[in-house]
Design a protein around this motif. Structure first.
Motif, PDB file in Angstrom:
ATOM      1  N   LEU A 199      13.930 -18.590  48.954  1.00  0.00           N
ATOM      2  CA  LEU A 199      12.238 -17.507  49.198  1.00  0.00           C
ATOM      3  C   LEU A 199      12.854 -17.138  47.839  1.00  0.00           C
ATOM      4  N   ARG A 200      13.944 -16.220  46.723  1.00  0.00           N
ATOM      5  CA  ARG A 200      14.171 -15.776  46.071  1.00  0.00           C
ATOM      6  C   ARG A 200      13.787 -17.270  44.618  1.00  0.00           C
ATOM      7  N   PHE A 201      14.411 -18.440  44.933  1.00  0.00           N
ATOM      8  CA  PHE A 201      14.551 -19.043  44.493  1.00  0.00           C
ATOM      9  C   PHE A 201      12.753 -19.505  43.817  1.00  0.00           C
ATOM     10  N   CYS A 202      12.580 -19.933  45.625  1.00  0.00           N
ATOM     11  CA  CYS A 202      10.884 -19.876  45.278  1.00  0.00           C
ATOM     12  C   CYS A 202      10.238 -19.486  44.822  1.00  0.00           C
ATOM     13  N   ALA A 203      10.308 -17.372  45.080  1.00  0.00           N
ATOM     14  CA  ALA A 203       8.732 -17.364  44.182  1.00  0.00           C
ATOM     15  C   ALA A 203       9.622 -17.556  42.962  1.00  0.00           C
ATOM     16  N   LEU A 204      10.942 -17.287  42.222  1.00  0.00           N
ATOM     17  CA  LEU A 204      10.384 -17.748  40.811  1.00  0.00           C
ATOM     18  C   LEU A 204      10.048 -19.498  40.406  1.00  0.00           C
ATOM     19  N   ARG A 205      10.178 -20.150  41.175  1.00  0.00           N
ATOM     20  CA  ARG A 205       9.410 -21.784  41.315  1.00  0.00           C
ATOM     21  C   ARG A 205       8.120 -21.560  40.507  1.00  0.00           C
ATOM     22  N   ARG A 206       7.169 -20.880  41.664  1.00  0.00           N
ATOM     23  CA  ARG A 206       6.136 -20.410  40.953  1.00  0.00           C
ATOM     24  C   ARG A 206       5.232 -19.905  40.315  1.00  0.00           C
ATOM     25  N   ALA A 207       6.403 -18.569  39.716  1.00  0.00           N
ATOM     26  CA  ALA A 207       6.644 -17.849  38.228  1.00  0.00           C
ATOM     27  C   ALA A 207       6.707 -19.040  37.374  1.00  0.00           C
ATOM     28  N   TRP A 208       7.294 -20.074  37.260  1.00  0.00           N
ATOM     29  CA  TRP A 208       7.412 -20.486  36.662  1.00  0.00           C
ATOM     30  C   TRP A 208       6.181 -21.518  36.349  1.00  0.00           C
ATOM     31  N   GLU A 209       5.655 -21.838  36.824  1.00  0.00           N
ATOM     32  CA  GLU A 209       4.374 -23.051  37.503  1.00  0.00           C
ATOM     33  C   GLU A 209       3.162 -22.292  36.323  1.00  0.00           C
TER      34      GLU A 209
END
Length: 294
Positions: A250-260
Motif C-alpha cells: 500500500l505504501r508503494f501504491c501511494a508513492l506511485r501516485r505521488a510520482w504521477e
C-alpha cells in the motif's frame, strides 16, 4: 545498479519501455521508491568535513585563501565521489552475481572476467563470500535479471534473481554492503521489502525485448522474498516478513501516485508567474475612491 535493456534514464527518473523500439512509459520500481523523503544533509556535511580534515594540504593552506578555497571545494564533493564509487562497486558485484546464475543455468557467462574486475579493485572478497553463500544455500536459479511489468498500477522493474532454495521459489534482491568494525555486513534498509513486494505483484515478465514480447508472471504465488546483503566478509540473507507485505504494498501504491502527481504538476506549466505593481492612481481615481468611501 544494473542497466536492463528496456530501462532508460529520463528527467523523471528511471523508466521502462515495452520494447527496444518504443519510448519508456512507466517508472521503475526504484524510481517510485525514491519518492520517499530523504534527508542527507548531515551525511553530506560529515563527508565534506572528514575529507577536509584528512587533506594533507590543509596545514599549508591555512593563511592562503586561494589554496584553502581549493581544498574546501574538493572536500565539498566528497559525498558525491563516495556515492559514485559505491554505485560502480554495486554494479561490479551485481554483474558477478548475475554471471554466476547464468553459468548455473548453462548459458554463456562472464564469471571469470567479472571476478577479475572485482579483484582489480580489491573487491575479490565479494565474489568469495557470494560463492560460499550460493553453495551453502544450494541456490538453484530459474531466471537472472528478469524484467517484470505491472500495467494496472503502471510500473516495471528488474529482479536480480528468481530461484528455488530449499524447494521454495524465491525472489531475490542483492544489496552490496560495506562491513562494520565487527566484521559484519551492514543492515539492509526496510525499503527492500517494498522493492520485493512490488516485484511479486508483477503481472507480466519479459520474454523478448527486441519484439516486445511478454508472458504472464509465473512467480507471484507466495514466493519467499529475500534481501541479500553481499559484503566482503559475509553474505546475509533476510526474509521479508509476510505479516507486513500488505502495508508495504500500500505504501508503494501511494508513492506511485505521488510520482504521477509530481509529473503532472511539472507538465501543467509554470508554477509561479511574474506580477508587476498595480497602475499608479490618478487624482481622479483618488477623488472617486473618496466619494465611494463616503
Amino acid at each position: 545498479m544494473t542497466a536492463p535493456l528496456l530501462a532508460h534514464a529520463t528527467p523523471h527518473g528511471r523508466m521502462y519501455a515495452r520494447s527496444t523500439s518504443e519510448q519508456p512509459t512507466v517508472p521503475s520500481i526504484t524510481t517510485v521508491i525514491s519518492q520517499l523523503p530523504s534527508s542527507l544533509g548531515g551525511w553530506f556535511g560529515h563527508m565534506a568535513a572528514s575529507a577536509l580534515s584528512r587533506d594533507p594540504r590543509l596545514p599549508g593552506a591555512l593563511g592562503k585563501p586561494s589554496e584553502l578555497r581549493t581544498a574546501v571545494r574538493e572536500a565539498a564533493t566528497a559525498a558525491e565521489r563516495y556515492r559514485d564509487d559505491a554505485a560502480l562497486r554495486g554494479t561490479r558485484v551485481h554483474h558477478y552475481c548475475e554471471q554466476v546464475a547464468l553459468r548455473a543455468l548453462g548459458r554463456p557467462d562472464e564469471v571469470d572476467a567479472a571476478r577479475l574486475a572485482l579483484e582489480e579493485h580489491e573487491e575479490g572478497g565479494f565474489a568469495q563470500r557470494f560463492d560460499e553463500w550460493w553453495e551453502l544455500y544450494d541456490v538453484r536459479p530459474i531466471e537472472a535479471e528478469l524484467t517484470v511489468w505491472n500495467a494496472t498500477l503502471g510500473y516495471a522493474g528488474t529482479l536480480d534473481l528468481v530461484a528455488t532454495i530449499g524447494g521454495r521459489t524465491c525472489l531475490i534482491d542483492y544489496k552490496t554492503k560495506k562491513t562494520d568494525r565487527d566484521g559484519f555486513v551492514k543492515a539492509l534498509d526496510d525499503k527492500v521489502v517494498m522493492q520485493l513486494v512490488a516485484g511479486m505483484k508483477a503481472e507480466e515478465s519479459l520474454v523478448d525485448p527486441e519484439q516486445g514480447r511478454w508472458g504472464p508472471w509465473a512467480h507471484g504465488d507466495q514466493p519467499l522474498l529475500l534481501g541479500v546483503a553481499v559484503g566482503q566478509t559475509e553474505v546475509r540473507a533476510m526474509r521479508a516478513n509476510p505479516a507486513v507485505l500488505k502495508q508495504h504494498w500500500l505504501r508503494f501504491c501511494a508513492l506511485r501516485r505521488a510520482w504521477e502527481a509530481g509529473l503532472e504538476a511539472e507538465e501543467a506549466g509554470r508554477a509561479l508567474l511574474p506580477i508587476g505593481p498595480p497602475p499608479a492612481r490618478t487624482p481622479a481615481d483618488e477623488s472617486a475612491h473618496s466619494t465611494h468611501s463616503a
